[in-house]
Design a protein around this motif. Structure first.
Motif, PDB file in Angstrom:
ATOM      1  N   THR A  36       0.402   4.125 -12.993  1.00 37.27           N
ATOM      2  CA  THR A  36      -0.206   5.074 -13.932  1.00 37.27           C
ATOM      3  C   THR A  36       0.186   6.518 -13.592  1.00 37.27           C
ATOM      4  O   THR A  36      -0.452   7.452 -14.029  1.00 37.27           O
ATOM      5  CB  THR A  36      -1.739   4.919 -13.958  1.00 37.27           C
ATOM      6  N   LYS A  37       1.204   6.645 -12.776  1.00 35.96           N
ATOM      7  CA  LYS A  37       1.861   7.912 -12.508  1.00 35.96           C
ATOM      8  C   LYS A  37       1.059   8.872 -11.636  1.00 35.96           C
ATOM      9  O   LYS A  37       0.881  10.045 -11.977  1.00 35.96           O
ATOM     10  CB  LYS A  37       2.294   8.608 -13.815  1.00 35.96           C
ATOM     11  N   GLY A  38       0.596   8.334 -10.508  1.00 38.79           N
ATOM     12  CA  GLY A  38       0.170   9.221  -9.447  1.00 38.79           C
ATOM     13  C   GLY A  38      -1.267   9.680  -9.388  1.00 38.79           C
ATOM     14  O   GLY A  38      -1.524  10.890  -9.302  1.00 38.79           O
ATOM     15  N   GLN A  39      -2.202   8.737  -9.416  1.00 41.35           N
ATOM     16  CA  GLN A  39      -3.598   9.115  -9.155  1.00 41.35           C
ATOM     17  C   GLN A  39      -3.999   8.573  -7.780  1.00 41.35           C
ATOM     18  O   GLN A  39      -3.419   7.626  -7.285  1.00 41.35           O
ATOM     19  CB  GLN A  39      -4.541   8.539 -10.232  1.00 41.35           C
ATOM     20  N   ASP A  65       0.846  -1.189   0.000  1.00 38.03           N
ATOM     21  CA  ASP A  65       0.000   0.000   0.000  1.00 38.03           C
ATOM     22  C   ASP A  65       0.887   1.247   0.000  1.00 38.03           C
ATOM     23  O   ASP A  65       1.626   1.501   0.952  1.00 38.03           O
ATOM     24  CB  ASP A  65      -0.902  -0.038   1.237  1.00 38.03           C
ATOM     25  N   ASN A  66       0.827   2.016  -1.077  1.00 35.23           N
ATOM     26  CA  ASN A  66       1.570   3.277  -1.132  1.00 35.23           C
ATOM     27  C   ASN A  66       0.612   4.461  -1.276  1.00 35.23           C
ATOM     28  O   ASN A  66       1.011   5.571  -1.583  1.00 35.23           O
ATOM     29  CB  ASN A  66       2.590   3.262  -2.282  1.00 35.23           C
ATOM     30  N   ARG A  67      -0.657   4.173  -1.103  1.00 38.88           N
ATOM     31  CA  ARG A  67      -1.693   5.211  -1.150  1.00 38.88           C
ATOM     32  C   ARG A  67      -1.639   6.010  -2.452  1.00 38.88           C
ATOM     33  O   ARG A  67      -1.906   7.215  -2.467  1.00 38.88           O
ATOM     34  CB  ARG A  67      -1.584   6.145   0.058  1.00 38.88           C
ATOM     35  N   ILE A  94      -5.404  14.568 -11.407  1.00 43.18           N
ATOM     36  CA  ILE A  94      -6.775  14.137 -11.709  1.00 43.18           C
ATOM     37  C   ILE A  94      -7.760  14.632 -10.654  1.00 43.18           C
ATOM     38  O   ILE A  94      -8.970  14.693 -10.885  1.00 43.18           O
ATOM     39  CB  ILE A  94      -6.819  12.593 -11.865  1.00 43.18           C
ATOM     40  N   ALA A  95      -7.230  14.978  -9.467  1.00 41.84           N
ATOM     41  CA  ALA A  95      -8.064  15.537  -8.396  1.00 41.84           C
ATOM     42  C   ALA A  95      -7.300  16.711  -7.792  1.00 41.84           C
ATOM     43  O   ALA A  95      -6.708  16.613  -6.720  1.00 41.84           O
ATOM     44  CB  ALA A  95      -8.358  14.478  -7.334  1.00 41.84           C
ATOM     45  N   PRO A  96      -7.302  17.842  -8.500  1.00 30.43           N
ATOM     46  CA  PRO A  96      -6.431  18.968  -8.132  1.00 30.43           C
ATOM     47  C   PRO A  96      -6.650  19.471  -6.709  1.00 30.43           C
ATOM     48  O   PRO A  96      -5.734  20.005  -6.100  1.00 30.43           O
ATOM     49  CB  PRO A  96      -6.789  20.046  -9.160  1.00 30.43           C
ATOM     50  N   GLU A  97      -7.859  19.298  -6.179  1.00 31.50           N
ATOM     51  CA  GLU A  97      -8.085  19.755  -4.804  1.00 31.50           C
ATOM     52  C   GLU A  97      -8.216  18.585  -3.836  1.00 31.50           C
ATOM     53  O   GLU A  97      -8.794  18.714  -2.759  1.00 31.50           O
ATOM     54  CB  GLU A  97      -9.341  20.617  -4.761  1.00 31.50           C
ATOM     55  N   GLY A  98      -7.705  17.450  -4.242  1.00 30.38           N
ATOM     56  CA  GLY A  98      -7.902  16.244  -3.427  1.00 30.38           C
ATOM     57  C   GLY A  98      -9.238  15.620  -3.776  1.00 30.38           C
ATOM     58  O   GLY A  98     -10.095  16.265  -4.400  1.00 30.38           O
ATOM     59  N   THR A  99      -9.424  14.384  -3.387  1.00 30.79           N
ATOM     60  CA  THR A  99     -10.685  13.709  -3.736  1.00 30.79           C
ATOM     61  C   THR A  99     -11.802  14.117  -2.800  1.00 30.79           C
ATOM     62  O   THR A  99     -12.970  14.036  -3.144  1.00 30.79           O
ATOM     63  CB  THR A  99     -10.550  12.180  -3.624  1.00 30.79           C
ATOM     64  N   GLY A 100     -11.441  14.522  -1.595  1.00 33.72           N
ATOM     65  CA  GLY A 100     -12.470  14.833  -0.609  1.00 33.72           C
ATOM     66  C   GLY A 100     -13.215  13.594  -0.131  1.00 33.72           C
ATOM     67  O   GLY A 100     -14.257  13.700   0.517  1.00 33.72           O
ATOM     68  N   VAL A 101     -12.677  12.444  -0.465  1.00 30.75           N
ATOM     69  CA  VAL A 101     -13.386  11.197  -0.151  1.00 30.75           C
ATOM     70  C   VAL A 101     -12.630  10.458   0.950  1.00 30.75           C
ATOM     71  O   VAL A 101     -11.416  10.309   0.900  1.00 30.75           O
ATOM     72  CB  VAL A 101     -13.504  10.310  -1.412  1.00 30.75           C
ATOM     73  N   THR A 102     -13.369   9.982   1.933  1.00 31.70           N
ATOM     74  CA  THR A 102     -12.787   9.259   3.067  1.00 31.70           C
ATOM     75  C   THR A 102     -12.071   8.001   2.595  1.00 31.70           C
ATOM     76  O   THR A 102     -12.638   7.230   1.830  1.00 31.70           O
ATOM     77  CB  THR A 102     -13.909   8.854   4.045  1.00 31.70           C
TER      78      THR A 102
END
Ligand SMILES: Cc1ncc(C[n+]2csc(CCOP(=O)(O)OP(=O)(O)O)c2C)c(N)n1
Ligand code: SF4
Ligand SMILES: [Mg+2]
Lengths: 279, 576
Positions: free
Chosen positions: A135-138, A128-130, A151-159
């Motif tokens: 695919t270069k960092g999503q 697990d590297n979070r 792909i999520a410039p402000e973070g995913t905002g998802v728990t």
């Protein structure tokens, strides 16, 4: 090769290493995990031809070809069903499944639940590297909600997803967490996981030095040996996980469930089945 | 129009609301007729409801083997008319037919009256009520058995064997209802079937799905992973019972993505493995089928086709998955596609498909369909065939092993875990001869060529097609469409028209040389299939040289292709 002669065979970590050079970036945590595989297998004294390493797709999933065991590098997310079919057909083999947080928790998430539930006797190791390294960092299901990526410039905002909670709730029989920077401790976890019957799940925090440059240093500071001893009581394990911050390492839970089907396949002349068709 | 009036066969439809017992009655009728030495076929038609809704059992009896529906029904027995109009298109009736109705069911629907069929009324519900625990369906069975002229003993033996086994307490009521039905059979005549001289011997009653399951086990399958889906579930259910008795196992997977990967895992471990599904499941399996091609892992995937696209009509047939089976995989991914030609042929085709998968180390997709999978036929015991299937494995001691070495046949020895020095990693990544991932053009091309070559070099000629008869006119078809064609050709021959039948059991890889030989002397070809998009005809055009005169006859499902329609095409084709 007869069994007696087999028992006299001795194994060194190098016996489990193939000549294929890993594609991983220098410093990637997965190099250490490969070393742990070799050490654990040598300690378990398993003949390399009796071990199968099954994986999906991702940087972490490239591991089978770097070992000298039988390997199956499958499609993205489907390593657990591959391993299930293999173990049912060949209970005599030691089957280890290698995966990543994207491969195992996102595209393969459903299989994770059902592999825990089925309690097939395989060891499931998720590096697990979070992040999706390959695919270069999503962001992956374990990425922090405020981690900024293209792909999520402000973070995913998802728990984030808590894989240990899910494993426990779904019926895994052995649950542990390790850190790739802790070679000896994490090797021990792998050895214990392989030895324990049923579905054994080990989350290995394995930093991606390329897309999460801060990870290695930060994790080295954050991980700690869990102070609470392991338990065979799922309720206690669940309570512990409620306050887990993701950095307690060691064995959390060792259950007592019987592993899924273990009879070897046999041969027979099936013509007796025709009786049911005869008129 | 051909008539079955001369009693070549007798077709009977029993309809009623789901749960009324028409399927059981149909099954018992087939069993009773079988005991009297007749052959028969039973197909089922149901609506989408799980319980209730509409149901029709269609039974065709004959002194000869029959494996597909006839042109028309001689008798339609309706327990009620609640939903019968939904079967209008599936129940062709004409003025020589007979409708048996219950006066309590109300007026006979207009579409049935319009057929001009005779009508006989039997108060089946009322008669059933007079028996404690009596059921209308059993009254109906008594009526039909009497009309057909089946001896009472045969019917009660069939009932005793079936109901007596499952529900002994209901046996007395069933017997009584049967006799009551028989006594109240209307005083009408229906075409008589020739009574077979010999007692049945060595016959089987088998559904296409059971035959597929048994064929696979004969072929050596030890492992099945599967996820339930209509109309393939019976393969899984039958094999779930059979495999443990043969030293194997079935695992119900969490979805089709899992089931196909489970079978690949088992096969990698050395166990011949199969999964069964329908179109929606095949769609989910496609990515992993590519992995089986690339990693050269033998597996068999049975697709019991139903009407598509999407969920389509789950309970009804169509030959419309040819395109996905042949072309669905991304990349250049040569593999094998086969198709059983009839209910009984499911056995041979499944067994052969396991043999092909194991011999060629490749996935084989078997395109069965609902019309044969879920139909039951009485057939002569199929011949025993053995292909001597054996996967090519390296001889020990293994030295300097290269899993994907180029060989003359293109097939390279596949080591099985446990074999010392045979370790390799099966991979979907392009790899070199040793199985090591590679992105070099030379390795890519070499392995593409190897995998194509092993199919090109293989001799499929023994079972690739069934070819029958001679003539300047040929019917070219595949899979389950073959049976109605066979029947139409037989009638055409009796009318002096010579027609050749070419029914392909092997869809892919194409066999242009074999077909060219089969088409020698043929001037005109009718290509007949059950798909709206003429998928088979287009496929033939891509890979085969056909004679100048080719007519594509593509009929969408779910209605079966009937012999009469085919005969009309033959007559037109022969005079053109
Ligand atoms: C069906 C499919 N979708 C997408 C991809 C692209 N893909 C390759 S690896 C990957 C994510 C891997 O992430 P993880 O499992 O965390 O592995 P890591 O590279 O981080 O070790 C994705 C999305 C793929 N190979 N297959
Ligand atoms: S991208 Fe990240 S996970 Fe992948 S090899 Fe490089 S460091 Fe490791
Ligand atoms: Mg990752």
């Amino acid at each position: 090769m007869n069994r007696m002669a087999d028992m006299r065979r001795e194994f060194k970590p190098a016996d489990y290493k193939s000549s294929v050079k890993p594609v991983w970036c220098p410093g990637c945590g997965d190099h250490s995990v490969l070393l742990m595989f070799q050490r654990a297998l040598a300690e378990l004294a398993l003949p390399p031809e009796q071990v199968a390493i099954v994986s999906g797709i991702g940087c972490s999933s490239r591991i089978p070809a770097y070992t000298n065991c039988y390997g199956f590098h499958g499609v993205h997310g489907r390593s657990l069903p591959l391993a299930t079919g293999l173990k049912v057909a060949r209970p005599d083999l030691t089957v280890i499944v290698a995966s990543g947080d994207g491969d195992g928790f996102s595209i393969g998430g459903n299989h994770f639940l059902h592999a825990c539930r089925r309690n097939i006797d395989v060891t499931y190791i998720v590096m697990d590297n979070r992040i999706y390294g390959m695919t270069k960092g999503q962001p992956s299901p374990t990425t922090e909600p405020d981690w900024e990526t293209d792909i999520a410039p402000e973070g995913t905002g998802v728990t984030p997803f808590h894989p240990l909670v899910i494993a426990l709730a779904s019926g895994a029989n052995f649950i542990a967490r390790g850190f790739s920077g802790d070679l000896a401790g994490c090797t021990r976890l792998i050895v214990e996981a392989v030895r324990w019957p049923g579905f054994s799940f080990v989350q290995i925090l394995s930093p991606c030095v390329t897309f999460r440059a801060d990870q290695q240093k930060a994790w080295r500071e954050q991980v700690r040996k869990a102070v609470v001893p392991e338990t065979d009581d799922p309720a206690r394990a669940a309570r512990r996980l409620m306050t887990d911050d993701g950095f307690n390492t060691g064995i959390l839970y060792r259950g007592k469930r019987e592993a899924y089907r273990q009879q070897p396949f046999g041969d027979c002349d099936p013509s007796f089945l025709e009786a049911e068709f005869e008129v | 129009m051909i008539t079955s009036g001369e009693a070549v066969s007798l077709s009977i439809a029993l309809t009623g609301s789901g749960g009324a017992g028409v399927m059981t009655a149909g099954q018992l009728l087939l069993e009773a007729a079988t005991r009297c030495g007749l052959y028969g076929l039973m197909t089922r038609s149901t609506g989408p409801q799980i319980r209730g809704g509409e149901a029709a059992a269609m039974v065709r009896l004959s002194p000869k083997v029959v494996q597909s529906p006839g042109d028309r029904f001689d008798v339609l027995l309706a327990l009620d008319f609640d939903n019968v109009q939904r079967f209008a298109a599936e129940l062709p009736l004409d003025s020589s037919g007979l409708i048996i109705a219950d006066p309590a069911a109300g007026d006979i629907p207009a579409f049935l009256r319009a057929s001009g069929a005779r009508v006989a009324q039997v108060p089946m519900a009322k008669l059933a009520k007079s028996v404690s625990g009596g059921r209308s369906a059993m009254i109906a069975l008594g009526v039909l058995a009497r009309l057909i002229g089946l001896p009472e003993q045969a019917v009660s033996d069939a009932v005793a064997a079936s109901i007596g086994r499952r529900k002994p307490e209901a046996l007395a009521a069933s017997e009584e209802a049967l006799q009551l039905g028989s006594a109240h059979a209307p005083d009408v005549t229906i075409p008589r079937l020739a009574t077979p001289a010999s007692k049945p011997q060595g016959r089987w009653s088998i559904s296409g799905n059971e035959a597929t399951g048994y064929g696979a086990i004969r072929g050596g399958v030890k492992f099945v992973g599967g996820y339930p889906i209509t109309p393939a579930t019976e393969i899984l259910e039958w094999m779930a019972g059979a495999l443990p008795q043969c030293g194997g196992a079935l695992v119900q997977a969490e979805d089709e993505l899992a089931s196909i990967n489970m079978v690949m895992g088992a096969s990698f471990g050395g166990a011949p493995a199969l999964t069964a599904t329908a179109g929606p499941g095949l769609s989910l399996m496609i990515e992993s089928l590519g992995l089986a091609v690339a990693s050269e892992t033998p597996i068999v995937v049975v697709d019991v086709m139903r009407s598509g696209p999407s969920t389509g009509i789950a309970t009804k047939s169509e030959q419309s998955d040819l395109n996905i089976a042949v072309y669905g995989l991304h990349g250049d991914a040569p593999h094998v596609v086969t198709a059983p030609l009839s209910i009984s042929d499911c056995l041979l085709t499944a067994q052969w498909s396991v043999h092909l998968a194991e011999s060629l180390q490749t996935p084989v997709i078997v395109l069965s369909d609902q019309s044969i999978g879920q139909a039951r036929a009485v057939i002569d015991r199929p011949k025993e065939i053995s292909f001597g299937t054996r996967r090519l494995t390296p001889t020990e001691p293994i030295d300097n092993y290269a899993r994907y070495a180029a060989t003359e046949s293109g097939v390279s020895p596949m080591s099985i875990p446990g074999q010392r020095c045979g370790q390799y990693t099966a991979d979907g990544l392009t790899h070199n001869a040793r199985g090591v991932p590679s992105s070099q053009a030379q390795d890519h091309v070499e392995q593409l060529h190897k995998r194509q070559h092993k199919l090109d070099a293989f001799d499929f000629s023994t079972h690739w097609a069934e070819i029958d008869g001679q003539g300047e006119l040929a019917l070219l078809t595949w899979g389950s469409s073959s049976e109605p064609l066979r029947e139409a050709i037989e009638i055409a021959r009796s009318q002096g028209i010579n027609v050749k039948l070419i029914a392909l059991r092997l869809i892919s890889p194409p066999q242009p040389a074999l077909l060219a030989r089969a088409l020698e002397g043929v001037r005109r070809v009718l290509v007949i299939e059950q798909s709206h998009g003429a998928q088979f005809w287009r496929y033939l055009r891509a890979y085969y040289d056909l004679p100048a005169e080719v007519v594509s006859i593509a009929c969408p499902g779910p209605l079966p292709i009937r012999p009469g329609e085919v005969l009309a095409h033959i007559q037109k084709g022969a005079s053109a």
